[in-house]
Write a protein that holds these residues in place. Structure first.
Motif, PDB file in Angstrom:
ATOM      1  N   UNK A 122      -6.135   2.792 -20.715  1.00 30.30           N
ATOM      2  CA  UNK A 122      -5.194   3.719 -20.077  1.00 30.30           C
ATOM      3  C   UNK A 122      -5.590   4.138 -18.662  1.00 30.30           C
ATOM      4  N   UNK A 123      -6.722   3.657 -18.155  1.00 26.06           N
ATOM      5  CA  UNK A 123      -7.107   3.924 -16.776  1.00 26.06           C
ATOM      6  C   UNK A 123      -7.476   5.363 -16.504  1.00 26.06           C
ATOM      7  N   UNK A 124      -8.097   6.033 -17.455  1.00 30.33           N
ATOM      8  CA  UNK A 124      -8.405   7.457 -17.307  1.00 30.33           C
ATOM      9  C   UNK A 124      -9.399   7.690 -16.171  1.00 30.33           C
ATOM     10  N   UNK A 125     -10.517   6.960 -16.183  1.00 33.87           N
ATOM     11  CA  UNK A 125     -11.522   7.151 -15.133  1.00 33.87           C
ATOM     12  C   UNK A 125     -10.964   6.775 -13.767  1.00 33.87           C
ATOM     13  N   UNK A 126     -10.208   5.695 -13.688  1.00 33.46           N
ATOM     14  CA  UNK A 126      -9.640   5.248 -12.411  1.00 33.46           C
ATOM     15  C   UNK A 126      -8.732   6.327 -11.822  1.00 33.46           C
ATOM     16  N   UNK A 127      -7.843   6.888 -12.648  1.00 35.86           N
ATOM     17  CA  UNK A 127      -6.920   7.906 -12.156  1.00 35.86           C
ATOM     18  C   UNK A 127      -7.660   9.177 -11.759  1.00 35.86           C
ATOM     19  N   UNK A 128      -8.659   9.548 -12.542  1.00 35.56           N
ATOM     20  CA  UNK A 128      -9.423  10.765 -12.249  1.00 35.56           C
ATOM     21  C   UNK A 128     -10.133  10.646 -10.906  1.00 35.56           C
ATOM     22  N   UNK A 130      -9.303   8.761  -8.383  1.00 35.52           N
ATOM     23  CA  UNK A 130      -8.314   8.800  -7.304  1.00 35.52           C
ATOM     24  C   UNK A 130      -7.895  10.235  -7.007  1.00 35.52           C
ATOM     25  N   UNK A 131      -7.617  10.991  -8.030  1.00 35.76           N
ATOM     26  CA  UNK A 131      -7.210  12.380  -7.817  1.00 35.76           C
ATOM     27  C   UNK A 131      -8.322  13.172  -7.115  1.00 35.76           C
ATOM     28  N   UNK A 132      -9.566  12.960  -7.530  1.00 39.31           N
ATOM     29  CA  UNK A 132     -10.671  13.686  -6.917  1.00 39.31           C
ATOM     30  C   UNK A 132     -10.865  13.301  -5.454  1.00 39.31           C
ATOM     31  N   UNK A 133     -10.502  12.074  -5.110  1.00 36.58           N
ATOM     32  CA  UNK A 133     -10.619  11.610  -3.724  1.00 36.58           C
ATOM     33  C   UNK A 133      -9.394  11.980  -2.886  1.00 36.58           C
ATOM     34  N   UNK A 134      -8.456  12.698  -3.494  1.00 39.38           N
ATOM     35  CA  UNK A 134      -7.261  13.101  -2.761  1.00 39.38           C
ATOM     36  C   UNK A 134      -6.211  12.023  -2.671  1.00 39.38           C
ATOM     37  N   UNK A 135      -6.319  11.001  -3.524  1.00 42.13           N
ATOM     38  CA  UNK A 135      -5.345   9.912  -3.520  1.00 42.13           C
ATOM     39  C   UNK A 135      -4.411  10.041  -4.725  1.00 42.13           C
ATOM     40  N   UNK A 136      -3.203   9.585  -4.551  1.00 39.49           N
ATOM     41  CA  UNK A 136      -2.290   9.495  -5.685  1.00 39.49           C
ATOM     42  C   UNK A 136      -2.601   8.216  -6.454  1.00 39.49           C
ATOM     43  N   UNK A 137      -2.999   8.319  -7.715  1.00 41.32           N
ATOM     44  CA  UNK A 137      -3.334   7.100  -8.463  1.00 41.32           C
ATOM     45  C   UNK A 137      -2.123   6.174  -8.615  1.00 41.32           C
TER      46      UNK A 137
END
Length: 324
Positions: A122-128, A130-137
């Motif tokens: 489900x891409x949980x770590x990838x999305x997290x 991105x959000x922490x880096x200020x990017x929209x996953x």
């Protein structure tokens, strides 16, 4: 009886615990290793010169040279399952008992495997990240575990536990292990090549031996589908890391999750861990209080058995134990 506990202060807190240490102290005079670095051979001999039993963490080796240099030593107890850094043959020649702890980490590692499966699907770590880096996953279609095919390499205690969890989730379970017969009710037993080619999720749980060194190589990875993922919860020795890195970087497999690798203390190698399609944890599969206490208390029970003149559970060379 005098016992040396080789764990460093940090590993003693994490991998032994105060309750087990208290029980051990109730049985014997316990000597603690109070430096931050693991004991090498010379340091181990210096620390264990007048002890009867060594209770060893997984980072303290037991090479051949120490057994003759420690004439008082009766037993070398490993507070772990892996004995590859202990020269059991040399210990046997010297009459020293070697034991391993029971695998008290089965449930803990099984739960981490399930977490890896969900994260990769489900891409949980990838999305997290991105959000922490200020990017929209990127919004990507995920994989549902129900209906997916799980391939388990190695059908020991953890493999059986994982299969038992996966089946009620609606997963089809494939198993590869030439040393066991898998009941049809627990999964479909297949060859290694078939498992690598047909699985959506491949979980490596095989024992690290000379025969399984680099089992997951370029050829094996080449059999996997591009949307399949690989999980290693066994040992780094089973994986050709250059081949895995290439497969991940080139998109020939979709991702990987690693709790082990070829870095010190079987940690995931940094070069692999930093890849964007990798989820990595620092060898914490068995790092939960119940798992740690199970193995620590197992060594306490072994010391108790030795004091009673009995062969403890976990002994691997009882027939050669003459220093008793």
């Amino acid at each position: 009886m005098k016992v040396l506990l080789t764990h460093t202060p940090q590993s003693r807190d994490q991998y032994y615990g105060s309750r087990a240490l208290g029980e051990l102290r109730a049985l014997a005079d316990v000597v603690l290793h109070d430096r931050d670095d693991p004991l090498d051979s010379d340091a181990l001999v210096a620390a264990a010169g007048d002890v009867d039993v060594i209770v060893s963490d997984r980072l303290t080796p037991g090479p051949a040279a120490i057994f003759e240099r420690l004439p008082r030593l009766q037993a070398f107890l490993r507070c772990a399952v892996d004995l590859r850094t202990i020269d059991v043959e040399a210990a046997s020649r010297a009459g020293v008992l070697v034991t391993r702890a029971a695998p008290g980490f089965v449930e803990s590692v099984t739960e981490l495997a399930l977490g890896f499966m969900v994260d990769l699907s489900r891409g949980i770590s990838r999305a997290t990240l991105d959000y922490r880096a200020g990017r929209m996953p990127e919004v990507r279609m995920g994989r549902q575990l129900s209906g997916s095919r799980l391939g388990i390499i190695g059908y020991g205690a953890i493999g059986r536990a994982l299969a038992a969890v996966a089946a009620p989730l609606g997963m089809e379970v494939l198993v590869c292990d030439p040393h066991v017969t898998v009941p049809a009710s627990q999964g479909r037993q297949v060859g290694f090549e078939v498992l690598m080619a047909e699985s959506d999720i491949v979980v490596c749980l095989a024992v690290a031996t000379a025969e399984t060194e680099n089992l997951i190589d370029a050829v094996a990875l080449g059999r996997m589908r591009r949307d399949a993922v690989f999980i290693n919860l066994s040992r780094g020795n089973l994986v050709d890391e250059a081949a895995l890195a290439a497969a991940l970087a080139e998109g020939r497999i979709a991702g990987a999750a690693l709790d082990v690798g070829r870095a010190p203390d079987q940690m995931p190698s940094p070069g692999l861990a930093r890849l964007p399609n990798v989820v990595a944890t620092p060898h914490i599969g068995g790092l939960t209080p119940p798992a740690v206490e199970a193995q620590a208390f197992d060594t306490v029970a072994q010391v108790r058995a030795i004091l009673a003149g009995e062969v403890p559970k976990g002994a691997v060379n009882a027939g050669d134990w003459s220093r008793r």
